[in-house]
Design an enzyme around this catalytic site. Sequence first.
Site, PDB file in Angstrom:
ATOM      1  N   GLU A 186     -11.170  -3.463  -5.433  1.00 15.28           N
ATOM      2  CA  GLU A 186     -12.614  -3.311  -5.573  1.00 15.28           C
ATOM      3  C   GLU A 186     -13.197  -2.424  -4.469  1.00 15.28           C
ATOM      4  OE1 GLU A 186     -10.840  -5.782  -4.622  1.00 15.28           O
ATOM      5  OE2 GLU A 186     -11.888  -7.238  -3.355  1.00 15.28           O
ATOM      6  N   CYS A 233       1.835   1.097   3.503  1.00 11.96           N
ATOM      7  CA  CYS A 233       2.856   0.055   3.613  1.00 11.96           C
ATOM      8  C   CYS A 233       4.182   0.651   4.079  1.00 11.96           C
ATOM      9  CB  CYS A 233       3.042  -0.650   2.282  1.00 11.96           C
ATOM     10  SG  CYS A 233       3.797   0.407   1.072  1.00 11.96           S
ATOM     11  N   LYS A 282      -6.275  -4.061 -12.715  1.00 11.31           N
ATOM     12  CA  LYS A 282      -7.314  -4.627 -11.840  1.00 11.31           C
ATOM     13  C   LYS A 282      -7.127  -3.941 -10.483  1.00 11.31           C
ATOM     14  CE  LYS A 282      -8.339  -6.980  -8.885  1.00 11.31           C
ATOM     15  NZ  LYS A 282      -8.899  -6.352  -7.656  1.00 11.31           N
ATOM     16  N   GLU A 342       1.263  -7.633  10.437  1.00 15.44           N
ATOM     17  CA  GLU A 342       0.928  -6.267  10.007  1.00 15.44           C
ATOM     18  C   GLU A 342      -0.500  -5.987  10.464  1.00 15.44           C
ATOM     19  OE1 GLU A 342       0.122  -5.740   5.770  1.00 15.44           O
ATOM     20  OE2 GLU A 342       1.226  -3.863   5.832  1.00 15.44           O
ATOM     21  N   PHE A 359      -6.000  -1.293  -1.976  1.00 13.76           N
ATOM     22  CA  PHE A 359      -6.938  -0.183  -1.752  1.00 13.76           C
ATOM     23  C   PHE A 359      -6.244   1.077  -1.249  1.00 13.76           C
ATOM     24  CE2 PHE A 359      -6.631  -1.531   2.673  1.00 13.76           C
ATOM     25  CZ  PHE A 359      -6.714  -0.321   3.344  1.00 13.76           C
ATOM     26  N   SER A 403      -1.228  -7.491   0.102  1.00 10.39           N
ATOM     27  CA  SER A 403      -0.738  -8.158   1.312  1.00 10.39           C
ATOM     28  C   SER A 403       0.138  -9.364   0.932  1.00 10.39           C
ATOM     29  CB  SER A 403      -1.918  -8.572   2.184  1.00 10.39           C
ATOM     30  OG  SER A 403      -2.851  -9.293   1.415  1.00 10.39           O
TER      31      SER A 403
HETATM   32  P1  NAD Z   1      -5.039  -7.220  -0.542  1.00  8.07           P
HETATM   33  O1  NAD Z   1      -3.898  -8.160  -0.596  1.00  8.07           O
HETATM   34  O2  NAD Z   1      -6.255  -7.598   0.205  1.00  8.07           O
HETATM   35  O3  NAD Z   1      -5.542  -6.857  -2.027  1.00  8.07           O
HETATM   36  C1  NAD Z   1      -4.643  -6.502  -3.041  1.00  8.07           C
HETATM   37  C2  NAD Z   1      -5.232  -6.892  -4.388  1.00  8.07           C
HETATM   38  O4  NAD Z   1      -5.389  -8.308  -4.429  1.00  8.07           O
HETATM   39  C3  NAD Z   1      -6.601  -6.289  -4.653  1.00  8.07           C
HETATM   40  O5  NAD Z   1      -6.670  -5.881  -5.984  1.00  8.07           O
HETATM   41  C4  NAD Z   1      -7.544  -7.433  -4.363  1.00  8.07           C
HETATM   42  O6  NAD Z   1      -8.721  -7.374  -5.126  1.00  8.07           O
HETATM   43  C5  NAD Z   1      -6.737  -8.656  -4.728  1.00  8.07           C
HETATM   44  N1  NAD Z   1      -7.102  -9.823  -3.932  1.00  8.07           N
HETATM   45  C6  NAD Z   1      -7.688  -9.845  -2.714  1.00  8.07           C
HETATM   46  N2  NAD Z   1      -7.837 -11.097  -2.286  1.00  8.07           N
HETATM   47  C7  NAD Z   1      -7.340 -11.909  -3.244  1.00  8.07           C
HETATM   48  C8  NAD Z   1      -7.184 -13.318  -3.360  1.00  8.07           C
HETATM   49  N3  NAD Z   1      -7.589 -14.157  -2.398  1.00  8.07           N
HETATM   50  N4  NAD Z   1      -6.606 -13.803  -4.468  1.00  8.07           N
HETATM   51  C9  NAD Z   1      -6.175 -12.984  -5.436  1.00  8.07           C
HETATM   52  N5  NAD Z   1      -6.295 -11.634  -5.361  1.00  8.07           N
HETATM   53  C10 NAD Z   1      -6.861 -11.101  -4.282  1.00  8.07           C
HETATM   54  O7  NAD Z   1      -4.440  -5.833  -0.004  1.00  8.07           O
HETATM   55  P2  NAD Z   1      -5.227  -4.522   0.421  1.00  8.07           P
HETATM   56  O8  NAD Z   1      -5.921  -4.772   1.708  1.00  8.07           O
HETATM   57  O9  NAD Z   1      -5.980  -3.985  -0.713  1.00  8.07           O
HETATM   58  O10 NAD Z   1      -3.980  -3.534   0.652  1.00  8.07           O
HETATM   59  C11 NAD Z   1      -3.256  -3.494   1.844  1.00  8.07           C
HETATM   60  C12 NAD Z   1      -2.028  -4.360   1.790  1.00  8.07           C
HETATM   61  O11 NAD Z   1      -1.185  -3.940   0.708  1.00  8.07           O
HETATM   62  C13 NAD Z   1      -1.164  -4.232   3.025  1.00  8.07           C
HETATM   63  O12 NAD Z   1      -0.662  -5.495   3.352  1.00  8.07           O
HETATM   64  C14 NAD Z   1      -0.056  -3.297   2.599  1.00  8.07           C
HETATM   65  O13 NAD Z   1       1.141  -3.393   3.331  1.00  8.07           O
HETATM   66  C15 NAD Z   1       0.148  -3.731   1.199  1.00  8.07           C
HETATM   67  N6  NAD Z   1       0.817  -2.710   0.412  1.00  8.07           N
HETATM   68  C16 NAD Z   1       2.107  -2.964   0.037  1.00  8.07           C
HETATM   69  C17 NAD Z   1       2.799  -2.008  -0.678  1.00  8.07           C
HETATM   70  C18 NAD Z   1       4.205  -2.263  -1.122  1.00  8.07           C
HETATM   71  O14 NAD Z   1       4.642  -1.619  -2.066  1.00  8.07           O
HETATM   72  N7  NAD Z   1       4.932  -3.175  -0.508  1.00  8.07           N
HETATM   73  C19 NAD Z   1       2.179  -0.794  -1.017  1.00  8.07           C
HETATM   74  C20 NAD Z   1       0.852  -0.594  -0.613  1.00  8.07           C
HETATM   75  C21 NAD Z   1       0.175  -1.573   0.096  1.00  8.07           C
END
Ligand code: NAD
Length: 499
Positions: A176, A281, A173, A383, A149, A226
């Site tokens: 959401e 991140c 994808k 985090e 997000f 994450s």
């Molecule tokens: P998230 O892991 O909750 O979601 C990421 C994606 O995974 C979304 O599209 C979501 O719909 C999907 N998702 C969520 N739960 C899932 C599940 N149980 N199984 C499969 N898919 C699932 O992350 P977020 O809260 O949207 O974003 C924040 C996180 O992203 C933080 O941990 C941040 O550090 C990380 N991030 C990392 C980078 C990088 O390049 N290393 C860059 C930006 C954000």
Amino acid sequence: MREIPHFIDGRAVGQATGEQGDVFNPSTGEVQARVGLAGPDLVDAAVQAALRAQPAWAAQNPQRRARVMFEFKRLVEARMDELAALLSSEHGKVVADSRGDVQRGLEVVEFACGVPHAQKGEYTEGAGPGIDVYSMRQPLGVVAGITPFNFPAMIPMWMFAVAIACGNAFILKPSEKDPSVPLRLAELFIEAGGPPGILNVVHGAKPAVDAILTHPDISAVSFVGSSDIAAYVYATGAAHGKRVQAMGGAKNHGIVLPDADLDTAVKDIIGAAYGSAGERCMALPVVVPVGERTAEALRERLLAEIGTLRVGVATDPDAQYGPVVTAAHRKRIEDYIALGVREGAELVRDGRGFALQGHEAGFFVGPTLFDRVTPEMKTYQDEIFGPVLQIVRAESFERAVELPSRHAYGNGVAIFTRDGRAARDFAARVNVGMVGINVPIPVPVAYHTFGGWKRSAFGDANQHGMEGVRFYTKVKTVTARWPESRMEGESSFIIPTMR
Ligand code: NAD
């Protein structure tokens, strides 16, 4: 209530049945739209559209594909204000920061405009008698990206700009939680002359992700989110025979040496810790002053600077940061603050219970500062992803190298110093993927590559730059001989060697 559609084969596709998710306006706390959460059927419809469109797109010469990317860049630039406002309304980051989100993605589109050069193969003339060898970088076919997000414009563009320019069709994808900007980008791609089916957007949660990870016609998956989910995506995608790159979470440290220019370092650290409400991140949620005198001076200045911070709604031009993305995420951050207190860290500034006058239902968290945080604390190890800065005091330079190096995450790190030799030594030895020297958020430019180490990334390819081109293409190597007359001679049963 407004419904946000999927985008398949160049058209908006509504979702008549199945689950829906709420899309909030974090500044007001209201649900402003609903988004359909796709299951395997819609993912498959997008894959079928992509399969139909991809061969003709890959057969276009690379200049033509680049021209579509040029036009896409022009259109996104022309719509910058509209996109930034839309992004802020769903994410909560202030509008100037949303413009940065779009801009950093556009820089990858600019890189992708150079794909005729980047995708060139290699050639060896006369590798053997009358034999030439050449390698081509061919697209994989249909590939997918799953994005978080916190950068709903930049991270999709990291992925699809490079993938599509290389001749692939893409299934995006997005998160959401803020799905509208990714959808607008797909519409603009069509307006730019991109063929239907080459960029598809399917909204959803875990069922949509699982459908992507197990779909037999998707060749590669790029994920950012994450770490636990990144690890799951990496393992599941690989088990289904896909190429996977999966970027995870982070806990970046900012090291402050005694000789640092404290005025500049403090401003940099405040911006990197609290900007975008800490939901980056590459944020700097941990600061490591070296020596007690540095720690005392830093703490005093950080507190003074925090006192001047303005937290506001995303549209407030004077606000430095806005709300966090959801009420659930605010609760998670506040729970971590409570845990920090229980663990024995010194809560110097408490951002819990922050209410903005006139916007009491918004998802705000005030700037929070902890001192005397130690590596044994869970609040240090995890985090938090909110406006919470933790001071971890180090007695020596060696300890300052050790802390980020031993941390489970290894995305970014920054060092503030005037000592070039110390900075060079630090950059060489620290066990972290991206290093800033007097640069608080060292997100590499588009023609370098983005990627952390340890639990911050799974897989072996970084995002964008030439690593992106390699990730989205496969090498085919041709060994060719054009005999002058009809070939004669005997079969050879030993491996050919080119003496
Ligand atoms: P998230 O892991 O909750 O979601 C990421 C994606 O995974 C979304 O599209 C979501 O719909 C999907 N998702 C969520 N739960 C899932 C599940 N149980 N199984 C499969 N898919 C699932 O992350 P977020 O809260 O949207 O974003 C924040 C996180 O992203 C933080 O941990 C941040 O550090 C990380 N991030 C990392 C980078 C990088 O390049 N290393 C860059 C930006 C954000």
